[in-house]
Design a protein around this motif. Structure first.
Motif, PDB file in Angstrom:
ATOM      1  N   MET A   1      41.881  10.790  62.856  1.00 11.45           N
ATOM      2  CA  MET A   1      41.201   9.831  63.734  1.00 11.45           C
ATOM      3  C   MET A   1      42.241   9.025  64.515  1.00 11.45           C
ATOM      4  O   MET A   1      43.280   8.671  63.985  1.00 11.45           O
ATOM      5  CB  MET A   1      40.349   8.882  62.864  1.00 11.45           C
ATOM      6  N   GLN A   2      41.913   8.779  65.782  1.00  9.17           N
ATOM      7  CA  GLN A   2      42.859   8.070  66.639  1.00  9.17           C
ATOM      8  C   GLN A   2      42.149   6.874  67.297  1.00  9.17           C
ATOM      9  O   GLN A   2      41.034   7.016  67.786  1.00  9.17           O
ATOM     10  CB  GLN A   2      43.342   9.034  67.719  1.00  9.17           C
ATOM     11  N   LEU A   3      42.789   5.718  67.256  1.00 13.83           N
ATOM     12  CA  LEU A   3      42.214   4.531  67.889  1.00 13.83           C
ATOM     13  C   LEU A   3      43.271   3.840  68.738  1.00 13.83           C
ATOM     14  O   LEU A   3      44.462   3.920  68.432  1.00 13.83           O
ATOM     15  CB  LEU A   3      41.721   3.526  66.843  1.00 13.83           C
ATOM     16  N   THR A   4      42.816   3.180  69.796  1.00 11.52           N
ATOM     17  CA  THR A   4      43.727   2.332  70.558  1.00 11.52           C
ATOM     18  C   THR A   4      43.429   0.894  70.182  1.00 11.52           C
ATOM     19  O   THR A   4      42.306   0.424  70.359  1.00 11.52           O
ATOM     20  CB  THR A   4      43.528   2.530  72.071  1.00 11.52           C
ATOM     21  N   ASP A  25      47.650   6.848  65.526  1.00  7.50           N
ATOM     22  CA  ASP A  25      47.171   8.172  65.113  1.00  7.50           C
ATOM     23  C   ASP A  25      47.136   8.260  63.590  1.00  7.50           C
ATOM     24  O   ASP A  25      47.584   7.354  62.905  1.00  7.50           O
ATOM     25  CB  ASP A  25      48.118   9.226  65.696  1.00  7.50           C
ATOM     26  N   HIS A  26      46.654   9.370  63.067  1.00  6.36           N
ATOM     27  CA  HIS A  26      46.619   9.645  61.623  1.00  6.36           C
ATOM     28  C   HIS A  26      45.843   8.596  60.845  1.00  6.36           C
ATOM     29  O   HIS A  26      46.234   8.209  59.747  1.00  6.36           O
ATOM     30  CB  HIS A  26      48.041   9.776  61.059  1.00  6.36           C
ATOM     31  N   LEU A  27      44.756   8.132  61.422  1.00  7.35           N
ATOM     32  CA  LEU A  27      43.880   7.205  60.695  1.00  7.35           C
ATOM     33  C   LEU A  27      42.753   8.029  60.091  1.00  7.35           C
ATOM     34  O   LEU A  27      42.444   9.124  60.566  1.00  7.35           O
ATOM     35  CB  LEU A  27      43.291   6.168  61.654  1.00  7.35           C
ATOM     36  N   THR A  28      42.149   7.523  59.028  1.00  9.91           N
ATOM     37  CA  THR A  28      40.955   8.188  58.497  1.00  9.91           C
ATOM     38  C   THR A  28      39.810   7.195  58.513  1.00  9.91           C
ATOM     39  O   THR A  28      40.027   5.985  58.444  1.00  9.91           O
ATOM     40  CB  THR A  28      41.161   8.689  57.054  1.00  9.91           C
ATOM     41  N   GLU A  29      38.601   7.724  58.564  1.00  4.11           N
ATOM     42  CA  GLU A  29      37.443   6.827  58.676  1.00  4.11           C
ATOM     43  C   GLU A  29      37.183   6.053  57.387  1.00  4.11           C
ATOM     44  O   GLU A  29      36.428   5.070  57.392  1.00  4.11           O
ATOM     45  CB  GLU A  29      36.200   7.614  59.100  1.00  4.11           C
ATOM     46  N   ASP A  79      27.034  -7.472  60.576  1.00  6.17           N
ATOM     47  CA  ASP A  79      26.662  -8.812  60.127  1.00  6.17           C
ATOM     48  C   ASP A  79      27.156  -8.998  58.693  1.00  6.17           C
ATOM     49  O   ASP A  79      27.181  -8.037  57.902  1.00  6.17           O
ATOM     50  CB  ASP A  79      25.128  -8.975  60.114  1.00  6.17           C
ATOM     51  N   HIS A  80      27.464 -10.221  58.340  1.00  7.22           N
ATOM     52  CA  HIS A  80      27.738 -10.599  56.945  1.00  7.22           C
ATOM     53  C   HIS A  80      28.818  -9.773  56.247  1.00  7.22           C
ATOM     54  O   HIS A  80      28.635  -9.380  55.092  1.00  7.22           O
ATOM     55  CB  HIS A  80      26.455 -10.522  56.090  1.00  7.22           C
ATOM     56  N   VAL A  81      29.918  -9.465  56.921  1.00  5.05           N
ATOM     57  CA  VAL A  81      31.037  -8.815  56.226  1.00  5.05           C
ATOM     58  C   VAL A  81      32.348  -9.521  56.580  1.00  5.05           C
ATOM     59  O   VAL A  81      32.432 -10.233  57.568  1.00  5.05           O
ATOM     60  CB  VAL A  81      31.214  -7.312  56.567  1.00  5.05           C
ATOM     61  N   THR A  82      33.358  -9.295  55.736  1.00  2.00           N
ATOM     62  CA  THR A  82      34.702  -9.755  56.051  1.00  2.00           C
ATOM     63  C   THR A  82      35.456  -8.589  56.684  1.00  2.00           C
ATOM     64  O   THR A  82      34.999  -7.441  56.612  1.00  2.00           O
ATOM     65  CB  THR A  82      35.433 -10.196  54.779  1.00  2.00           C
ATOM     66  N   THR A  83      36.627  -8.865  57.264  1.00  2.00           N
ATOM     67  CA  THR A  83      37.392  -7.804  57.931  1.00  2.00           C
ATOM     68  C   THR A  83      37.835  -6.738  56.927  1.00  2.00           C
ATOM     69  O   THR A  83      37.846  -5.547  57.234  1.00  2.00           O
ATOM     70  CB  THR A  83      38.615  -8.407  58.638  1.00  2.00           C
ATOM     71  N   CYS A  84      38.179  -7.160  55.704  1.00  3.96           N
ATOM     72  CA  CYS A  84      38.649  -6.188  54.710  1.00  3.96           C
ATOM     73  C   CYS A  84      37.543  -5.228  54.289  1.00  3.96           C
ATOM     74  O   CYS A  84      37.817  -4.154  53.752  1.00  3.96           O
ATOM     75  CB  CYS A  84      39.247  -6.905  53.495  1.00  3.96           C
ATOM     76  N   GLN A  85      36.291  -5.632  54.512  1.00  2.00           N
ATOM     77  CA  GLN A  85      35.171  -4.756  54.144  1.00  2.00           C
ATOM     78  C   GLN A  85      34.701  -3.904  55.317  1.00  2.00           C
ATOM     79  O   GLN A  85      33.735  -3.149  55.194  1.00  2.00           O
ATOM     80  CB  GLN A  85      33.994  -5.590  53.635  1.00  2.00           C
ATOM     81  N   LEU A  86      35.378  -4.069  56.438  1.00  2.00           N
ATOM     82  CA  LEU A  86      35.054  -3.267  57.617  1.00  2.00           C
ATOM     83  C   LEU A  86      35.884  -1.985  57.550  1.00  2.00           C
ATOM     84  O   LEU A  86      37.091  -2.037  57.320  1.00  2.00           O
ATOM     85  CB  LEU A  86      35.402  -4.068  58.873  1.00  2.00           C
ATOM     86  N   HIS A  87      35.226  -0.845  57.723  1.00  2.00           N
ATOM     87  CA  HIS A  87      35.945   0.433  57.643  1.00  2.00           C
ATOM     88  C   HIS A  87      35.953   1.129  58.995  1.00  2.00           C
ATOM     89  O   HIS A  87      35.111   0.864  59.845  1.00  2.00           O
ATOM     90  CB  HIS A  87      35.330   1.317  56.562  1.00  2.00           C
ATOM     91  N   LEU A  88      36.901   2.024  59.152  1.00  2.00           N
ATOM     92  CA  LEU A  88      37.061   2.684  60.458  1.00  2.00           C
ATOM     93  C   LEU A  88      35.895   3.605  60.790  1.00  2.00           C
ATOM     94  O   LEU A  88      35.733   4.007  61.941  1.00  2.00           O
ATOM     95  CB  LEU A  88      38.384   3.461  60.500  1.00  2.00           C
ATOM     96  N   ARG A  89      35.053   3.906  59.793  1.00  2.00           N
ATOM     97  CA  ARG A  89      33.874   4.721  60.084  1.00  2.00           C
ATOM     98  C   ARG A  89      32.920   3.980  61.021  1.00  2.00           C
ATOM     99  O   ARG A  89      32.007   4.576  61.579  1.00  2.00           O
ATOM    100  CB  ARG A  89      33.172   5.131  58.787  1.00  2.00           C
ATOM    101  N   SER A  90      33.131   2.693  61.180  1.00  5.51           N
ATOM    102  CA  SER A  90      32.303   1.923  62.115  1.00  5.51           C
ATOM    103  C   SER A  90      32.738   2.118  63.562  1.00  5.51           C
ATOM    104  O   SER A  90      32.116   1.561  64.469  1.00  5.51           O
ATOM    105  CB  SER A  90      32.379   0.430  61.767  1.00  5.51           C
ATOM    106  N   GLY A  94      38.902   7.763  69.104  1.00 10.18           N
ATOM    107  CA  GLY A  94      39.294   7.548  70.508  1.00 10.18           C
ATOM    108  C   GLY A  94      38.896   6.192  71.064  1.00 10.18           C
ATOM    109  O   GLY A  94      39.222   5.871  72.207  1.00 10.18           O
ATOM    110  N   ASP A  95      38.184   5.380  70.284  1.00 12.38           N
ATOM    111  CA  ASP A  95      37.759   4.045  70.737  1.00 12.38           C
ATOM    112  C   ASP A  95      38.947   3.128  71.022  1.00 12.38           C
ATOM    113  O   ASP A  95      40.013   3.281  70.418  1.00 12.38           O
ATOM    114  CB  ASP A  95      36.918   3.351  69.649  1.00 12.38           C
ATOM    115  N   THR A  96      38.719   2.166  71.918  1.00 11.01           N
ATOM    116  CA  THR A  96      39.671   1.066  72.077  1.00 11.01           C
ATOM    117  C   THR A  96      39.076  -0.147  71.369  1.00 11.01           C
ATOM    118  O   THR A  96      37.924  -0.504  71.609  1.00 11.01           O
ATOM    119  CB  THR A  96      39.905   0.744  73.563  1.00 11.01           C
TER     120      THR A  96
END
Lengths: 247, 222
Positions: A1-4, A25-29, A79-90, A94-96
């Motif tokens: 997975m790749q993000l900007t 690069d080389h990120l996983t969801e 809604d109702h989450v902290t950053t550490c509980q946010l995953h790249l599957r969201s 290719g997203d920025t």
């Protein structure tokens, strides 16, 4: 997975700061957002660049340190989450992703994504505690508290002081934080003894710190990782009237 | 105890706002007379207007009304200034639509539109009837000032009809958020009550907005 990542870089408080883009690069969801930032920082270390400064502690959603404004929302798109509980599957491959520090007069930027939230500490110092002699813990049933009262106090006490309420509020108001801390203690018998003074002093400090007015947009309760209700602010307002008129 | 400006200002806005909400109910109720057939409406509306002008209690209420509008606006500006200072740097990306209503984020702009409306509205009616600025107001058969005629003539102008009707829309949005926020500001925190309040605010906003919006159109076609 790749993000900007489009990340706010600022050396120190006095500096102007600007966004800088990083193709990662080389990120996983399955990675958490903080792990993605760790991964990016490792690549920056290898390149000899200054790493991105961001705060974290527990990484399990209870410490309130990882406050980051991600893609236009405090703690990211949910809604109702902290950053550490946010995953790249969201995010989509290719997203920025735009990453900013909390923005408020009372929360000056220390470096990059880290802000100084000590304004919250100073509000707590004005009465976010009860005056009691320390020593061994008293017998738990010495003061009986009904379940409903205990639950109500606990709902307010759940506040982890992350500052998402201030960050998302268009007015930079700390009303949700301050009301949660006041209601937590003023609901319980131990807190009632100093109830009026607590309201008076903590709200005065809230004003002193340069936070804005609450206009009940309700954004704070949506971004709050603990889902603390804005009814708490209304309750604080009622307590303020009581302290002002009858105390 | 020293007054806290964060609370004082919002309380003033809430109290004056609620008074203005009450006024709107009375104002709309009376304006519903304009929906009646022209001959009936003229007699009743003019008689009602005369009653209002000659009633000493209403004179007091009228001054309270002017004061409320003024206080509401002045404190709203003070609140706005403080809020701008508290948030000096805006986010590059901010999706507040995902966490709050559009009206709640734009109360100032909505309020400014309503203020423009109030000024035009006062020039159209209050200045002409009370201050005697502009064309003189005639008397009807019963000897009352013919306010109906003032209204009727104004709403034969399609631009005024559009202005009055379109500006009832921001009023509706402002009231929908304002009514419930006022109660919360004044300390109403009863949970089931708040859900009820949200519904009442919506119904109130729709009725007031639609009511004031429809009347100019009806008068235009009479």
């Amino acid at each position: 997975m790749q993000l900007t990542f489009r990340i706010w870089r600022q050396e120190q408080f006095q500096d102007k700061g600007a966004f800088k883009e990083y193709l990662v690069d080389h990120l996983t969801e399955d990675m958490s957002f903080l792990e993605a930032l760790d991964h990016l920082n490792e690549t920056l270390v290898l390149k000899g660049e200054r790493v991105i400064a961001f705060e974290y502690d527990c990484r399990e959603g209870i410490c309130g340190q990882c406050g980051i404004f991600i893609n236009g929302r405090a703690h990211g798109p949910h809604d109702h989450v902290t950053t550490c509980q946010l995953h790249l599957r969201s995010f989509q491959d290719g997203d920025t992703v735009t990453v900013e520090p909390w923005r408020a007069k009372a929360f000056p930027v220390v470096q990059d994504l880290i802000v100084d939230r000590s304004a919250f500490d100073r509000i707590i110092a004005q009465g976010g505690y009860i005056s009691a002699k320390t020593g061994t813990a008293p017998e738990a049933n010495a003061i009986l508290i009904g379940k409903e009262t205990a639950d109500k106090a606990m709902d307010a006490a759940a506040c982890i002081g992350c500052g998402a309420c201030v960050a998302t509020c268009k007015n930079g108001s700390a009303a949700l934080f301050t009301s949660a801390k006041i209601n937590h203690l003023n609901t319980l018998p131990q807190g009632k003894l100093e109830a009026d003074q607590r309201v008076r002093d903590m709200t005065a400090q809230m004003e002193e710190e340069g936070f804005g007015h609450c206009s009940f947009t309700g954004a704070c309760e949506v971004e709050c990782p603990e889902g603390i209700s804005i009814a708490n602010i209304a309750e604080m307002n009622a307590r303020y009237w009581k302290a002002r008129l009858f105390a | 105890m020293k007054s806290n400006r964060l609370f004082f200002r919002k309380n003033m806005i809430a109290l004056t706002g609620l008074f203005l909400c009450l006024f709107l109910i009375v104002h709309l109720s009376a304006n519903c007379l304009l929906l009646l057939p022209q001959d009936t409406a003229r007699g009743l509306y003019n008689a009602y207007s005369t009653f209002l002008r000659e009633n000493p209690l209403i004179m007091v209420v009228a001054y309270a009304l002017y004061a409320s509008i003024l206080v509401h606006v002045v404190y709203a500006v003070l609140v706005l200034i403080r809020n701008r200072k508290a948030k000096p740097v805006k986010y590059a990306v901010n999706l507040h639509k995902e966490n709050s209503s559009w009206a709640s984020q734009n109360m100032g702009a909505l309020g400014a539109l309503i203020l423009i409306f109030i000024i035009v509205h006062l020039v159209n009616f209050w200045a002409r009837i009370k201050l005697g600025i502009g064309a003189e107001v005639a008397y009807d058969e019963a000897g009352n000032k013919d306010i109906y005629e003032v209204t009727y003539t104004l709403f034969q102008n399609v631009y005024y009809v559009a202005f009055y009707t379109l500006l009832a829309i921001p009023l509706g949005f402002h009231l929908h958020h304002g009514l419930q926020a006022a109660f919360k500001t004044l300390g109403f925190y009863h949970q089931p009550g708040l859900q009820w309040l949200a519904k009442v605010s919506l119904i109130y906003a729709i009725v007031i907005s639609a009511g004031f919006g429809i009347i100019p159109i009806v008068v235009y076609f009479q």
